[in-house]
Motif scaffolding. Structure first.
Motif, PDB file in Angstrom:
ATOM      1  N   PRO A  61     -51.170  34.823 -56.406  1.00  0.00           N
ATOM      2  CA  PRO A  61     -49.996  33.966 -56.677  1.00  0.00           C
ATOM      3  C   PRO A  61     -50.389  32.512 -56.969  1.00  0.00           C
ATOM      4  O   PRO A  61     -49.781  31.890 -57.838  1.00  0.00           O
ATOM      5  CB  PRO A  61     -49.176  34.078 -55.389  1.00  0.00           C
TER       6      PRO A  61
ATOM      7  N   LEU B 261     -51.908  28.815 -63.683  1.00  0.00           N
ATOM      8  CA  LEU B 261     -51.861  29.251 -65.082  1.00  0.00           C
ATOM      9  C   LEU B 261     -50.545  28.847 -65.743  1.00  0.00           C
ATOM     10  O   LEU B 261     -50.538  28.358 -66.875  1.00  0.00           O
ATOM     11  CB  LEU B 261     -52.063  30.756 -65.179  1.00  0.00           C
ATOM     12  N   ARG B 262     -49.441  29.010 -65.016  1.00  0.00           N
ATOM     13  CA  ARG B 262     -48.131  28.643 -65.584  1.00  0.00           C
ATOM     14  C   ARG B 262     -48.069  27.152 -65.811  1.00  0.00           C
ATOM     15  O   ARG B 262     -47.503  26.639 -66.718  1.00  0.00           O
ATOM     16  CB  ARG B 262     -47.009  29.099 -64.645  1.00  0.00           C
TER      17      ARG B 262
ATOM     18  N   LEU C 229     -51.707  32.328 -60.528  1.00  0.00           N
ATOM     19  CA  LEU C 229     -50.600  32.434 -61.485  1.00  0.00           C
ATOM     20  C   LEU C 229     -49.843  31.122 -61.606  1.00  0.00           C
ATOM     21  O   LEU C 229     -49.452  30.716 -62.696  1.00  0.00           O
ATOM     22  CB  LEU C 229     -49.628  33.554 -61.064  1.00  0.00           C
ATOM     23  N   THR C 230     -49.638  30.427 -60.477  1.00  0.00           N
ATOM     24  CA  THR C 230     -48.965  29.137 -60.500  1.00  0.00           C
ATOM     25  C   THR C 230     -49.759  28.137 -61.309  1.00  0.00           C
ATOM     26  O   THR C 230     -49.208  27.409 -62.146  1.00  0.00           O
ATOM     27  CB  THR C 230     -48.769  28.611 -59.066  1.00  0.00           C
TER      28      THR C 230
ATOM     29  N   LEU D 142     -53.249  39.548 -65.834  1.00  0.00           N
ATOM     30  CA  LEU D 142     -52.326  38.696 -65.080  1.00  0.00           C
ATOM     31  C   LEU D 142     -51.918  39.348 -63.757  1.00  0.00           C
ATOM     32  O   LEU D 142     -51.746  38.657 -62.747  1.00  0.00           O
ATOM     33  CB  LEU D 142     -51.084  38.372 -65.916  1.00  0.00           C
ATOM     34  N   GLN D 143     -51.762  40.656 -63.742  1.00  0.00           N
ATOM     35  CA  GLN D 143     -51.391  41.358 -62.517  1.00  0.00           C
ATOM     36  C   GLN D 143     -52.470  41.242 -61.443  1.00  0.00           C
ATOM     37  O   GLN D 143     -52.185  41.333 -60.259  1.00  0.00           O
ATOM     38  CB  GLN D 143     -51.101  42.830 -62.804  1.00  0.00           C
TER      39      GLN D 143
ATOM     40  N   LEU E  56     -54.233  38.549 -60.835  1.00  0.00           N
ATOM     41  CA  LEU E  56     -54.345  37.184 -60.330  1.00  0.00           C
ATOM     42  C   LEU E  56     -53.558  37.004 -59.034  1.00  0.00           C
ATOM     43  O   LEU E  56     -52.507  37.624 -58.840  1.00  0.00           O
ATOM     44  CB  LEU E  56     -53.840  36.184 -61.382  1.00  0.00           C
TER      45      LEU E  56
ATOM     46  N   GLU F 109     -51.428  41.553 -69.724  1.00  0.00           N
ATOM     47  CA  GLU F 109     -50.604  41.950 -68.577  1.00  0.00           C
ATOM     48  C   GLU F 109     -51.468  42.497 -67.450  1.00  0.00           C
ATOM     49  O   GLU F 109     -51.257  42.175 -66.277  1.00  0.00           O
ATOM     50  CB  GLU F 109     -49.561  42.978 -69.009  1.00  0.00           C
TER      51      GLU F 109
END
Length: 171
Positions: free
Chosen positions: A164, A170-171, A167-168, A159-160, A162, A156
């Motif tokens: 936006p 990674l998802r 994060l996209t 991830l915080q 990273l 967590e």
């Protein structure tokens, strides 16, 4: 002094100091030194311990090494150490022995364990009693697919940090 010579001089001073301390302790009485995970000893530490065995051979000194089989690349280095020692190879516990240890652990801690978890812990331990007990202590992490809370917190936090866009991706 060159850097290599300076390092050799420092090593000689450290070696002499350690052997001197051992000599002082042994003049007072017996000494037991236990080196756990000796398979991870670096060459300098091993040399000092071999010197201690040689220089204090007739003194009340017991050097106890617990170790796994050394890697093939270190076999020759450890062969010298093992040739001057008494070696006792300990085999892994049998599944039956592991089962008895699990039963005793559960009885002492007044706990129960379902058969599938019991078998999984025995299999994961590989017959190593230390691993078996540690797995029993932390079995709640073994029986779920959830990550341990410490790993969750670490993820967590990362991830915080990273962006936006990251994060996209990674998802």
């Amino acid at each position: 002094f060159s850097p290599d010579t300076e390092g050799q001089v420092r090593f000689a001073m450290v070696r002499w100091s350690i052997l001197d301390v051992l000599d002082a302790i042994l003049s007072e009485g017996p000494l037991v030194i236990h080196v756990d995970d000796a398979h991870q000893l670096d060459a300098q530490s091993q040399a000092i311990l071999q010197d201690a065995m040689r220089t204090h051979a007739n003194r009340p000194l017991l050097l106890l090494f617990t170790m796994r089989q050394p890697e093939a690349s270190d076999a020759e280095r450890f062969a010298r150490l093992m040739s001057t020692s008494t070696v006792h190879d300990l085999l892994p516990l049998s599944d039956e022995g592991c089962g008895l240890l699990v039963e005793r652990f559960c009885a002492v801690h007044e706990e129960t364990l379902d058969a599938s978890t019991r078998e999984r812990i025995i299999q994961l331990s590989g017959g190593n009693p230390f691993f078996l007990v540690e797995l029993l202590k932390h079995r709640s992490e073994l029986v779920t697919d959830d990550l341990p809370i410490t790993v969750q917190a670490l993820l967590e936090d990362r991830l915080q940090r990273l962006s936006p866009t990251a994060l996209t991706v990674l998802r």
